[in-house]
Design an enzyme around this catalytic site. Structure first.
Site, short mmCIF file in Angstrom:
data_model
loop_
_atom_site.label_atom_id
_atom_site.label_comp_id
_atom_site.label_asym_id
_atom_site.label_seq_id
_atom_site.Cartn_x
_atom_site.Cartn_y
_atom_site.Cartn_z
N LYS A 194 21.74 -46.17 24.42
CA LYS A 194 22.28 -45.64 25.68
C LYS A 194 22.28 -44.11 25.58
CE LYS A 194 25.99 -46.92 28.84
NZ LYS A 194 25.20 -47.09 30.05
C1 PLP Z 1 20.31 -49.56 32.09
C2 PLP Z 1 21.49 -50.43 31.89
N1 PLP Z 1 21.32 -51.77 31.79
C3 PLP Z 1 22.35 -52.61 31.62
C4 PLP Z 1 23.64 -52.14 31.52
C5 PLP Z 1 24.79 -53.10 31.33
O1 PLP Z 1 25.34 -52.91 30.09
P1 PLP Z 1 26.85 -53.31 29.80
O2 PLP Z 1 26.98 -54.71 30.20
O3 PLP Z 1 26.97 -53.12 28.33
O4 PLP Z 1 27.70 -52.41 30.61
C6 PLP Z 1 23.88 -50.77 31.62
C7 PLP Z 1 25.23 -50.24 31.50
O5 PLP Z 1 25.57 -49.69 30.50
C8 PLP Z 1 22.78 -49.90 31.80
O6 PLP Z 1 22.98 -48.59 31.91
#
Ligand code: PLP
Length: 306
Positions: free
Chosen positions: A152
């Site tokens: 991330k």
């Molecule tokens: C590109 C992306 N995909 C999926 C997610 C979903 O991730 P999470 O369930 O850990 O929030 C996020 C959020 O962080 C994201 O930025």
């Protein structure tokens, strides 16, 4: 956006307005920051953070991809988050830890100081109870060989921002990005799930950010008796789906009513989506004992000062 009183900045609690950075911060110029999106929910035992260790593990993993050494331990970061919720007297909130390189010109971040900031503020989520309209973006999700797609990293989000601007301009709520092979990847900030003939599927890890909510939903849906598979999904399969929903910390479980020009389930929230959404809401608010394992209660904070 509702502000809170304090922001945690490298171990100090600063007034919201005083949490500032230098214009030469490496991460500002090159997108070399790593961050998390975490939520705390109100429960009978006070606020609880949902899947805190998993988010902190991902934060440190993302940092390791950039060879960034966060100058605090995982335990210290968790304790700081709990204190932030307490100090700001938050009942439900969004929590944004971000680690970034300080002043340094040039691409190589080596030698730049690593900063860690934690922001927490009241927030009710991205779409609330809305059923949303999505559009396939002309931008593909970042190629997994151009970067480490499961980290991330701030810079990755240019891809998400461009897709969001594009579909908002066309009157849609959210984008769907395909991967480099033309298969379905995810939304700009959330994962996607499809229901067809009562079977649930979601794209495989590889090009996507495999979310913590996605992992949660796979486990919860299986325990509710559904078959869940991770597989390659063609864009045309989405249009023929019985139900579609997004899953992520920000959107929680968000039903998709329309994709491009096609209505899904006649624009109504599907039965399985509804069941999973309800279950998720109960789990995060501590109404399901068996899932207490995913909650870190603020009241258990030992008062460690970080
Ligand atoms: C590109 C992306 N995909 C999926 C997610 C979903 O991730 P999470 O369930 O850990 O929030 C996020 C959020 O962080 C994201 O930025």
């Amino acid at each position: 956006m509702k502000k809170a009183k304090k922001i945690w900045f490298n171990g100090k609690f600063l007034d919201w307005k005083k949490a500032k950075i230098h214009v030469l911060a490496h991460s500002l110029h090159y997108g070399s920051a790593v961050f998390e999106g975490i939520r705390a929910y109100s429960t009978e035992k006070g606020p609880a953070v949902f899947r805190l260790p998993e988010h902190i593990n991902r934060l440190f993993y993302s940092a390791s991809v950039l060879d960034m050494r966060i100058p605090f331990s995982k335990e210290e970061v968790k304790a700081a988050i709990l204190r932030m919720i307490k100090i700001n007297r938050l009942k439900e909130c969004y929590i944004r830890p971000i680690a970034f390189f300080g002043e340094k010109m040039g691409l190589n971040p080596k030698g730049a100081l690593v900063n860690l900031v934690i922001i927490a503020f009241p927030w009710r989520g991205l779409f609330g109870e809305k059923k949303i309209k999505v559009k396939t973006s002309k931008f593909i999700r970042i190629h997994p060989r151009s970067t480490t797609a499961d980290a991330k990293i701030s810079g990755h989000y240019i891809n998400s921002i461009l897709a969001t601007l594009e579909v908002k301009k066309a009157g849609f709520d959210e984008a769907i990005l395909l991967d480099f092979e033309g298969k379905v990847a995810e939304g700009p900030g959330e994962n996607i799930f499809m229901v067809k003939d009562r079977k649930i599927s979601t794209p495989l890890p590889g090009a996507i950010l495999p979310g913590i909510t996605r992992r949660t939903i796979i486990e919860v849906a299986k325990s509710l008796g559904y078959s869940v598979s991770e597989k390659k999904i063609e864009p045309r399969e989405l249009k023929k789906a019985d139900e579609l929903f997004f899953a992520g910390t920000g959107v929680e479980i968000c039903p998709i009513a329309k994709i491009n020009k096609i209505l899904i389930n006649q624009g109504k929230v599907g039965e399985i989506t509804l069941k999973i959404k309800k279950s998720y809401q109960e789990i995060v608010r501590g109404k399901e004992k068996r899932y207490f394992k995913w909650l870190t209660f603020v009241e258990n904070d030992k008062g460690n000062r970080v």
